[in-house]
Design an enzyme around this catalytic site. Structure first.
Site, PDB file in Angstrom:
ATOM      1  N   GLY A  13       0.766  -1.253   0.000  1.00 59.65           N
ATOM      2  CA  GLY A  13       0.000   0.000   0.000  1.00 59.65           C
ATOM      3  C   GLY A  13       0.787   1.289   0.000  1.00 59.65           C
ATOM      4  N   TYR A 159     -18.590   8.149   2.384  1.00 60.11           N
ATOM      5  CA  TYR A 159     -17.686   6.985   2.496  1.00 60.11           C
ATOM      6  C   TYR A 159     -18.336   5.751   1.835  1.00 60.11           C
ATOM      7  CZ  TYR A 159     -13.645   4.597   4.446  1.00 60.11           C
ATOM      8  OH  TYR A 159     -12.469   3.907   4.598  1.00 60.11           O
ATOM      9  N   LYS A 166     -15.038  -1.775   4.573  1.00 59.95           N
ATOM     10  CA  LYS A 166     -14.260  -1.730   5.831  1.00 59.95           C
ATOM     11  C   LYS A 166     -14.923  -2.579   6.919  1.00 59.95           C
ATOM     12  CE  LYS A 166     -10.801   0.882   4.598  1.00 59.95           C
ATOM     13  NZ  LYS A 166      -9.535   0.223   4.236  1.00 59.95           N
TER      14      LYS A 166
HETATM   15  P1  NAD Z   1      -2.990   5.594  -0.405  1.00 61.05           P
HETATM   16  O1  NAD Z   1      -3.679   5.983  -1.658  1.00 61.05           O
HETATM   17  O2  NAD Z   1      -1.676   6.186  -0.142  1.00 61.05           O
HETATM   18  O3  NAD Z   1      -2.881   4.023  -0.271  1.00 61.05           O
HETATM   19  C1  NAD Z   1      -3.805   3.132  -0.874  1.00 61.05           C
HETATM   20  C2  NAD Z   1      -2.979   2.079  -1.564  1.00 61.05           C
HETATM   21  O4  NAD Z   1      -3.807   1.077  -2.126  1.00 61.05           O
HETATM   22  C3  NAD Z   1      -2.138   2.653  -2.722  1.00 61.05           C
HETATM   23  O5  NAD Z   1      -0.785   2.328  -2.503  1.00 61.05           O
HETATM   24  C4  NAD Z   1      -2.665   1.940  -3.939  1.00 61.05           C
HETATM   25  O6  NAD Z   1      -1.679   1.700  -4.917  1.00 61.05           O
HETATM   26  C5  NAD Z   1      -3.135   0.634  -3.307  1.00 61.05           C
HETATM   27  N1  NAD Z   1      -4.042  -0.125  -4.152  1.00 61.05           N
HETATM   28  C6  NAD Z   1      -5.293   0.176  -4.578  1.00 61.05           C
HETATM   29  N2  NAD Z   1      -5.767  -0.799  -5.372  1.00 61.05           N
HETATM   30  C7  NAD Z   1      -4.786  -1.750  -5.451  1.00 61.05           C
HETATM   31  C8  NAD Z   1      -4.660  -2.981  -6.132  1.00 61.05           C
HETATM   32  N3  NAD Z   1      -5.639  -3.476  -6.884  1.00 61.05           N
HETATM   33  N4  NAD Z   1      -3.505  -3.686  -5.976  1.00 61.05           N
HETATM   34  C9  NAD Z   1      -2.491  -3.214  -5.222  1.00 61.05           C
HETATM   35  N5  NAD Z   1      -2.552  -2.044  -4.550  1.00 61.05           N
HETATM   36  C10 NAD Z   1      -3.684  -1.320  -4.681  1.00 61.05           C
HETATM   37  O7  NAD Z   1      -4.032   5.997   0.763  1.00 61.05           O
HETATM   38  P2  NAD Z   1      -4.018   5.670   2.325  1.00 61.05           P
HETATM   39  O8  NAD Z   1      -4.964   6.645   2.914  1.00 61.05           O
HETATM   40  O9  NAD Z   1      -2.638   5.577   2.832  1.00 61.05           O
HETATM   41  O10 NAD Z   1      -4.730   4.257   2.385  1.00 61.05           O
HETATM   42  C11 NAD Z   1      -4.145   3.126   3.001  1.00 61.05           C
HETATM   43  C12 NAD Z   1      -5.178   2.364   3.809  1.00 61.05           C
HETATM   44  O11 NAD Z   1      -5.581   3.156   4.934  1.00 61.05           O
HETATM   45  C13 NAD Z   1      -6.457   2.046   3.044  1.00 61.05           C
HETATM   46  O12 NAD Z   1      -6.928   0.781   3.429  1.00 61.05           O
HETATM   47  C14 NAD Z   1      -7.402   3.132   3.536  1.00 61.05           C
HETATM   48  O13 NAD Z   1      -8.749   2.788   3.384  1.00 61.05           O
HETATM   49  C15 NAD Z   1      -6.980   3.180   4.996  1.00 61.05           C
HETATM   50  N6  NAD Z   1      -7.396   4.364   5.742  1.00 61.05           N
HETATM   51  C16 NAD Z   1      -7.165   5.611   5.269  1.00 61.05           C
HETATM   52  C17 NAD Z   1      -7.565   6.717   6.002  1.00 61.05           C
HETATM   53  C18 NAD Z   1      -7.347   8.117   5.499  1.00 61.05           C
HETATM   54  O14 NAD Z   1      -8.015   9.048   5.975  1.00 61.05           O
HETATM   55  N7  NAD Z   1      -6.418   8.336   4.579  1.00 61.05           N
HETATM   56  C19 NAD Z   1      -8.216   6.549   7.251  1.00 61.05           C
HETATM   57  C20 NAD Z   1      -8.420   5.250   7.712  1.00 61.05           C
HETATM   58  C21 NAD Z   1      -8.002   4.150   6.950  1.00 61.05           C
END
Ligand code: NAD
Length: 259
Positions: A13, A159, A166
């Site tokens: 990720g 969302y 989730k």
């Molecule tokens: P981000 O966009 O930096 O990370 C999301 C990642 O998912 C990216 O690296 C993307 O390349 C990868 N991804 C998506 N589809 C994919 C696929 N088919 N194969 C491989 N990789 C894939 O954003 P983030 O906010 O760092 O998200 C990371 C996690 O944290 C996610 O699960 C997100 O839901 C969760 N999250 C985010 C927040 C927020 O506010 N940013 C809050 C709570 C949870």
């Protein structure tokens, strides 16, 4: 000695410097872990992730392409990891996707079947697909961590289908925890407060959510992504050896109050 000294982790990720996965990786590395990474296939994405790793002094880190929605990609990734490393102490699942067209307030009822299925597949099912392939490399004491958000527990404007995914992810983590516990492998979810990243900017209501948290969370502020990194180190390390099947909130206390 760092609390993750001698441990090997595989992190899914990292997209750029804002990614939660990147903040977790930096803190894990600071605490002594050797981190390996997967990235979404494509030269541009690889270059961007390499650049990010370089900024944290992890230029030499193991990096492999993987679209987590592809079983072939996952098989190839774990085969390559097995050849190059062999041991795995922790896995970070920090991957999610939903068509942004349906991440706008008022569009949930319009979610098409294929959008729903794709979001649940990439954002939730992949925790099973990854865990199944990871366990042959994991010894007792291993830790698997998935990133989630409060929109799994309560409906958050915009969302939408991601909230449903989730909920499935958190439940998946509990079922995996129940099954993998006898192998000494722990599975937890970390529920992060909202932070600005590539993914969160696709959520239509993100600005409203950030403002609301700042105004009403017990700490009267939003979290720093680094705070997710710090708490993740605890969940990945032996400091949390008695914790599994848990959803741990790192959200300035927002989930604890009535808003
Ligand atoms: P981000 O966009 O930096 O990370 C999301 C990642 O998912 C990216 O690296 C993307 O390349 C990868 N991804 C998506 N589809 C994919 C696929 N088919 N194969 C491989 N990789 C894939 O954003 P983030 O906010 O760092 O998200 C990371 C996690 O944290 C996610 O699960 C997100 O839901 C969760 N999250 C985010 C927040 C927020 O506010 N940013 C809050 C709570 C949870």
């Amino acid at each position: 000695m760092g609390i993750l000294e001698g441990k090997n982790g595989l992190i899914f990720g990292v997209a750029n410097e804002r990614s939660i996965a990147w903040h977790i990786a930096q803190h894990a590395a600071e605490h002594g872990a050797t981190c390996a990474f997967s990235h979404l296939p494509g030269e541009k994405m690889e270059a961007r992730v390499r650049k990010t790793l370089g900024k944290g002094g992890l230029d030499e880190a193991w990096l492999h392409p993987c679209d987590v929605s592809s079983d072939d990609d996952l098989d190839a990734l774990f085969e390559a990891y097995g050849k190059d490393h062999g041991a795995l102490d922790f896995v970070v699942h920090s991957v999610a996707y939903a068509d942004r067209e349906y991440l706008k307030p008022g569009t949930f009822v319009d979610t098409p079947r294929d959008v729903f299925a794709q979001s649940l597949d990439i954002s939730a099912y992949t925790l099973i697909a990854i865990s199944r392939r990871a366990i042959p490399f994991m010894k007792p004491g291993g830790s698997i961590l998935a990133l989630t958000y409060y929109g799994a527990e309560k409906a958050a404007a915009g969302y939408n289908v991601m909230g449903v995914a989730k909920s499935a992810l958190e439940s998946t983590a509990r079922y995996l925890a129940a099954e993998l516990g006898e192998r000494g492998i722990r599975v937890n979810s970390l529920s992060a407060g909202p932070v600005r990243t590539l993914s969160s900017m696709a959520v239509g209501g993100i600005d409203t959510i950030l403002k609301k948290v700042e105004a009403s969370a017990p700490l009267r502020r939003n979290i720093e992504t680094a705070e997710v990194g710090k708490s993740a180190v605890y969940l990945l390390s032996d400091l949390s050896s008695g914790v599994t099947g848990e959803t741990h909130h790192v959200d300035a206390g927002y989930n604890a109050i009535v808003t």
